[in-house]
Design a protein around this motif. Structure first.
Motif, PDB file in Angstrom:
ATOM      1  N   GLY A 196     -13.977  -9.391 -29.362  1.00 37.43           N
ATOM      2  CA  GLY A 196     -12.680 -10.045 -29.770  1.00 37.43           C
ATOM      3  C   GLY A 196     -12.868  -8.215 -29.914  1.00 37.43           C
ATOM      4  N   LYS A 197     -11.574  -7.351 -29.587  1.00 37.08           N
ATOM      5  CA  LYS A 197     -10.799  -6.363 -30.239  1.00 37.08           C
ATOM      6  C   LYS A 197     -10.909  -6.471 -31.548  1.00 37.08           C
ATOM      7  N   SER A 198     -11.264  -4.658 -32.733  1.00 40.63           N
ATOM      8  CA  SER A 198     -10.858  -4.820 -33.420  1.00 40.63           C
ATOM      9  C   SER A 198     -10.698  -3.110 -33.665  1.00 40.63           C
ATOM     10  N   PHE A 199      -9.971  -2.675 -34.683  1.00 42.37           N
ATOM     11  CA  PHE A 199      -9.031  -1.779 -35.355  1.00 42.37           C
ATOM     12  C   PHE A 199      -9.601  -0.802 -35.966  1.00 42.37           C
ATOM     13  N   ARG A 200      -9.764   0.560 -36.067  1.00 38.65           N
ATOM     14  CA  ARG A 200     -10.276   1.422 -37.018  1.00 38.65           C
ATOM     15  C   ARG A 200      -9.510   2.214 -37.000  1.00 38.65           C
ATOM     16  N   ASN A 201      -9.132   2.721 -38.454  1.00 40.49           N
ATOM     17  CA  ASN A 201      -8.391   4.115 -38.467  1.00 40.49           C
ATOM     18  C   ASN A 201      -9.174   5.902 -38.911  1.00 40.49           C
ATOM     19  N   GLU A 202      -9.682   5.654 -37.759  1.00 39.67           N
ATOM     20  CA  GLU A 202     -11.226   6.244 -38.065  1.00 39.67           C
ATOM     21  C   GLU A 202     -10.562   7.806 -37.980  1.00 39.67           C
ATOM     22  N   VAL A 203     -11.631   8.515 -39.095  1.00 38.96           N
ATOM     23  CA  VAL A 203     -10.999   9.761 -39.482  1.00 38.96           C
ATOM     24  C   VAL A 203     -11.408  10.825 -38.092  1.00 38.96           C
ATOM     25  N   THR A 204     -12.497  10.870 -37.157  1.00 35.97           N
ATOM     26  CA  THR A 204     -12.882  11.417 -36.435  1.00 35.97           C
ATOM     27  C   THR A 204     -13.166  10.854 -35.569  1.00 35.97           C
ATOM     28  N   PRO A 205     -12.672  10.124 -34.246  1.00 40.98           N
ATOM     29  CA  PRO A 205     -12.970   9.435 -32.888  1.00 40.98           C
ATOM     30  C   PRO A 205     -13.224  11.029 -32.348  1.00 40.98           C
ATOM     31  N   ARG A 206     -14.692  10.270 -31.608  1.00 40.62           N
ATOM     32  CA  ARG A 206     -15.262  11.587 -31.367  1.00 40.62           C
ATOM     33  C   ARG A 206     -16.440  11.056 -29.797  1.00 40.62           C
ATOM     34  N   ASN A 207     -17.188  11.829 -28.893  1.00 40.78           N
ATOM     35  CA  ASN A 207     -17.869  11.460 -28.428  1.00 40.78           C
ATOM     36  C   ASN A 207     -17.029  10.520 -27.364  1.00 40.78           C
ATOM     37  N   PHE A 208     -16.447  10.967 -26.715  1.00 40.23           N
ATOM     38  CA  PHE A 208     -16.230   9.790 -25.313  1.00 40.23           C
ATOM     39  C   PHE A 208     -14.980   8.596 -25.818  1.00 40.23           C
ATOM     40  N   THR A 209     -15.792   7.477 -25.010  1.00 35.72           N
ATOM     41  CA  THR A 209     -15.027   6.286 -26.370  1.00 35.72           C
ATOM     42  C   THR A 209     -16.292   5.662 -27.275  1.00 35.72           C
ATOM     43  N   PHE A 210     -17.047   6.545 -27.893  1.00 40.72           N
ATOM     44  CA  PHE A 210     -17.890   5.785 -28.483  1.00 40.72           C
ATOM     45  C   PHE A 210     -17.528   5.092 -30.138  1.00 40.72           C
ATOM     46  N   ARG A 211     -16.557   6.339 -30.080  1.00 43.56           N
ATOM     47  CA  ARG A 211     -15.836   6.077 -31.999  1.00 43.56           C
ATOM     48  C   ARG A 211     -14.594   6.018 -31.424  1.00 43.56           C
ATOM     49  N   SER A 212     -14.005   4.178 -31.096  1.00 48.01           N
ATOM     50  CA  SER A 212     -12.666   4.485 -31.124  1.00 48.01           C
ATOM     51  C   SER A 212     -11.572   3.657 -31.647  1.00 48.01           C
ATOM     52  N   ARG A 213     -10.853   4.358 -32.371  1.00 43.95           N
ATOM     53  CA  ARG A 213      -9.905   3.042 -33.119  1.00 43.95           C
ATOM     54  C   ARG A 213      -9.391   1.865 -32.936  1.00 43.95           C
ATOM     55  N   GLU A 214      -9.848   1.618 -31.584  1.00 44.06           N
ATOM     56  CA  GLU A 214      -9.145   0.280 -30.917  1.00 44.06           C
ATOM     57  C   GLU A 214     -10.540   0.303 -30.239  1.00 44.06           C
ATOM     58  N   PHE A 215     -11.382  -1.213 -30.633  1.00 43.27           N
ATOM     59  CA  PHE A 215     -12.479  -1.063 -30.195  1.00 43.27           C
ATOM     60  C   PHE A 215     -12.479  -2.881 -29.918  1.00 43.27           C
ATOM     61  N   VAL A 217     -18.777  -3.366 -27.755  1.00 48.79           N
ATOM     62  CA  VAL A 217     -18.438  -3.817 -26.864  1.00 48.79           C
ATOM     63  C   VAL A 217     -18.892  -1.894 -26.136  1.00 48.79           C
ATOM     64  N   ASP A 218     -17.586  -1.952 -25.895  1.00 52.41           N
ATOM     65  CA  ASP A 218     -17.262  -0.467 -25.571  1.00 52.41           C
ATOM     66  C   ASP A 218     -18.383   0.629 -25.881  1.00 52.41           C
ATOM     67  N   ARG A 219     -18.991   0.304 -26.393  1.00 50.16           N
ATOM     68  CA  ARG A 219     -20.139   1.637 -26.412  1.00 50.16           C
ATOM     69  C   ARG A 219     -22.064   1.249 -25.880  1.00 50.16           C
ATOM     70  N   LEU A 220     -21.783  -0.259 -25.693  1.00 44.65           N
ATOM     71  CA  LEU A 220     -22.368  -0.498 -24.946  1.00 44.65           C
ATOM     72  C   LEU A 220     -22.033  -0.055 -23.388  1.00 44.65           C
ATOM     73  N   VAL A 221     -20.371  -0.349 -23.556  1.00 43.72           N
ATOM     74  CA  VAL A 221     -20.586   0.221 -21.988  1.00 43.72           C
ATOM     75  C   VAL A 221     -20.582   1.155 -21.889  1.00 43.72           C
ATOM     76  N   LEU A 222     -20.656   2.490 -22.914  1.00 44.45           N
ATOM     77  CA  LEU A 222     -20.765   3.505 -22.320  1.00 44.45           C
ATOM     78  C   LEU A 222     -22.400   3.410 -22.383  1.00 44.45           C
ATOM     79  N   CYS A 226     -23.959   5.968 -18.775  1.00 40.50           N
ATOM     80  CA  CYS A 226     -24.796   6.926 -19.026  1.00 40.50           C
ATOM     81  C   CYS A 226     -26.041   6.620 -18.718  1.00 40.50           C
ATOM     82  N   ASN A 227     -26.227   5.633 -18.369  1.00 39.29           N
ATOM     83  CA  ASN A 227     -28.082   4.781 -18.206  1.00 39.29           C
ATOM     84  C   ASN A 227     -27.887   5.375 -16.578  1.00 39.29           C
ATOM     85  N   ALA A 228     -26.934   4.840 -16.367  1.00 41.27           N
ATOM     86  CA  ALA A 228     -26.197   4.101 -15.405  1.00 41.27           C
ATOM     87  C   ALA A 228     -26.370   6.041 -13.789  1.00 41.27           C
ATOM     88  N   TYR A 229     -25.930   6.646 -14.736  1.00 38.26           N
ATOM     89  CA  TYR A 229     -25.848   8.218 -14.224  1.00 38.26           C
ATOM     90  C   TYR A 229     -27.111   9.125 -13.368  1.00 38.26           C
TER      91      TYR A 229
END
Length: 531
Positions: A184-203, A392-397, A401-404
RNA sequence: GCGGGUGUGGUUCAAUGGUAGAACGCGGGCUUCCCAAGCCUGAGACGAGGGUUCGAUUCCCUUCACCCGCUCCA
């Protein structure tokens, strides 16, 4: 693939994600919003496949794990009990000079990093006003936005599992050891989301809480607790497994999972956190990292958390989180006095440490530890937990990356051209098979191809395409990562004789080689290769 | 949060204080007997807001987003 600079690779990945519809910026037409990302048509399928494979592996293929789907907003006390509110609710002051961040209530004691003889409060550096610093998203439940109605979006799915532990235990007919899983979804108001979807605020998270007996109960029942041999999969669960064996088991299970969806073992790193890195309640934590282009980063953390979480919720809710374990009671009853005493003592010592860490008043620790140890001998205990927690999102990422890949493929004239191909494992590929008529201006080919599409559609994610030259259509599917392309040609129509009639060519994404397969056998042929 | 960089069709890039171009991609049509071919044709962009100016995509300010480095990351 020729070695790409990491930054170049990420740029290519991001642009492909947009171009092909894997991932877009959230609210794109309004300029985007930091830390939020949307999945397009292909991304949505890819992500669904990942979650379904996890669920299948963790819940459906096992007897000892039950599923749960809990709400995002829960009673605010949940986050009191978990420690999320207190740890992060302190007003903080940022120093604009040294970039330090300090708790507002401690600035009088903390020395300034630039002027060590002065406290942060005294030093001349320019500082921000105290600001609340909480990584949880706050909202209000009900129409009145006052302090009484404050609630939080969950910063992790795990707590819902602990909170519903009793209900699941009673309705699922599970016995310890067993697990509860949730996606399920979780939410963290991260100080610095970075690296595409790797660290997102909704994930999105895929979490398992696997509840096990305390080691002392295991030892009472099995005579001794298994010592895991350090590395490798320990095999089928055994009754003499303590938390160390279970931890290793789940680490290996999870690595096998990642391998099964196409991440090579060499792309993964298993990192055992050092004692000083551990969260205060954790006995051990193993991170499974993936070698992203921007660095080796965590995909999943597998933590041995003892009984910390359930104990906290028992304390805060006043509801028992204990289980009664008949095997444990019977085992203790059969033990000789000396052994029983020894196990009691060990459990009691451990409990004292745990109560101390949980901030239990000094004068109560001894008594409460005694009570818990007494209960254990009667078969009553709070289960311990091993928590494999994956993003989930970082696994998808990672999968993207692995598939490219880029390779060289000849065009119609035989000139070598760069081909971008997403080499997804067929299990996770968003589209499993594409169907083409060789030419679109021959009604017989088109009609037959549509028949084949309709034949396959109930079984697989199918994409039908008749636009442009056949090579172009193959290349489009290469960028989507579609493992198989089925083409209806004139042989299919029987123009080269009955032997080839009702056969199609199946083109392999990776080798670009083709194989003729009878239409009647196509579903089985594909199913075998998509397993 | 701090510092630096970048924002032009879907993507990758150009040019310009005065009508914004291209390549690829995309839609339609023709053609095509297996790997982004060809022909015709169409749609599509100056991140947002303010200011300076007769006129701003271009100059200035603010803001938003992305990238890099620090910081943070239960």
């Amino acid at each position: 693939m020729p070695e790409l600079e990491a930054n170049d690779l990420m740029e290519k990945v991001v642009s492909l994600c947009k171009r092909r519809g894997f991932i877009y910026q959230s609210s794109d037409i309004y300029g985007g919003i930091t830390g939020f990302w949307d999945y397009g048509p292909l991304g949505a399928e890819l992500k669904r496949n990942v979650k379904e494979l996890w669920w299948r592996q963790i819940v459906l293929l096992r007897d000892d794990v039950a599923g749960l789907d809990a709400t995002i907003i829960m009673h605010p006390k949940v986050w009191k009990a978990s420690g999320h509110v207190d740890t992060f609710n302190d007003p903080m002051i940022d120093c604009k000079v040294c970039k330090g961040r300090f708790r507002a209530d401690q600035v009088n004691e903390i020395p300034c990093p630039r002027h060590p003889k002065m406290s942060v409060a005294q030093c001349p550096c320019e500082k921000t006003a105290p600001r609340p610093f909480n990584l949880m998203f706050k909202t209000y439940v009900g129409p009145v936005a006052d302090e009484e109605s404050v609630a939080f979006l969950r910063p992790e799915t795990a707590q819902a599992i602990f909170v519903q532990f009793r209900n699941v235990l009673e309705t699922s007919r599970q016995k310890v050891p067993f697990g509860i899983a949730q996606i399920g979804k979780s939410f963290r108001n991260e100080v610095t989301p970075r690296n595409f979807t790797f660290r997102s605020r909704e994930f999105e998270q895929m979490e398992l809480e696997f509840f096990i007996k305390p080691d002392e109960a295991v030892e009472a029942e099995a005579g001794s607790v298994a010592e895991p041999n350090g590395s490798g999969h320990p095999g089928e669960p055994q009754r003499n497994w303590g938390w160390r064996a279970w931890l290793q088991y789940w680490v290996e299970e999870r690595i096998r999972f990642y391998e099964s969806i196409g991440l090579p073992r060499t792309s993964l790193v298993e990192y055992w956190q050092k004692p000083e890195e551990l969260a205060h309640y954790a006995r051990a934590t193993v991170d499974i990292l993936y070698k992203f282009p921007f660095g080796t980063q965590e995909l999943e953390g597998i933590a041995a958390r003892g009984d910390f979480d359930l104990s906290q919720h028992q304390q805060f809710s006043g509801k028992s989180m204990e289980v009664f374990d008949e095997e444990t009671r019977n085992a203790f009853a059969k033990l000789d006095e000396e052994k029983r005493k020894a196990l009691w003592q060990r459990f009691y010592e451990n409990k004292k440490v745990d109560f101390g860490k949980r901030g239990c008043p000094e004068d109560q620790i001894d008594q409460r530890a005694r009570e818990a140890a007494d209960k254990l001998l009667r078969g009553t205990y709070i289960p311990h937990v091993i928590e494999p927690s994956a993003g989930v999102d970082r696994l998808v990422l990672a999968l993207i990356c692995n598939a490219y890949d880029e390779d060289k493929a000849p065009d119609e004239k035989g000139n070598l051209e760069t081909r971008i191909v997403m080499r997804f494992h067929p299990r996770v590929a968003p589209i499993k098979v594409a169907v083409f008529p060789l030419l679109k201006n021959r009604p017989e080919l088109v009609a037959k191809a549509r028949q084949v599409r309709d034949l396959l559609r109930p079984h697989f994610a199918v994409f039908y395409d008749e636009a442009g030259a056949i090579g172009r259509r193959y290349r489009r599917q290469d960028e989507a990562g579609t493992p198989f392309g089925v083409t209806v040609d004139f042989d299919t129509l029987g123009e080269k004789g009955a032997a080839l009639a009702d056969t199609v060519t199946v083109r392999d994404r990776d080798t670009m080689r083709q194989e003729r397969v009878k239409i009647g056998e196509l579903v089985d042929w594909l199913r075998e290769r998509l397993r």
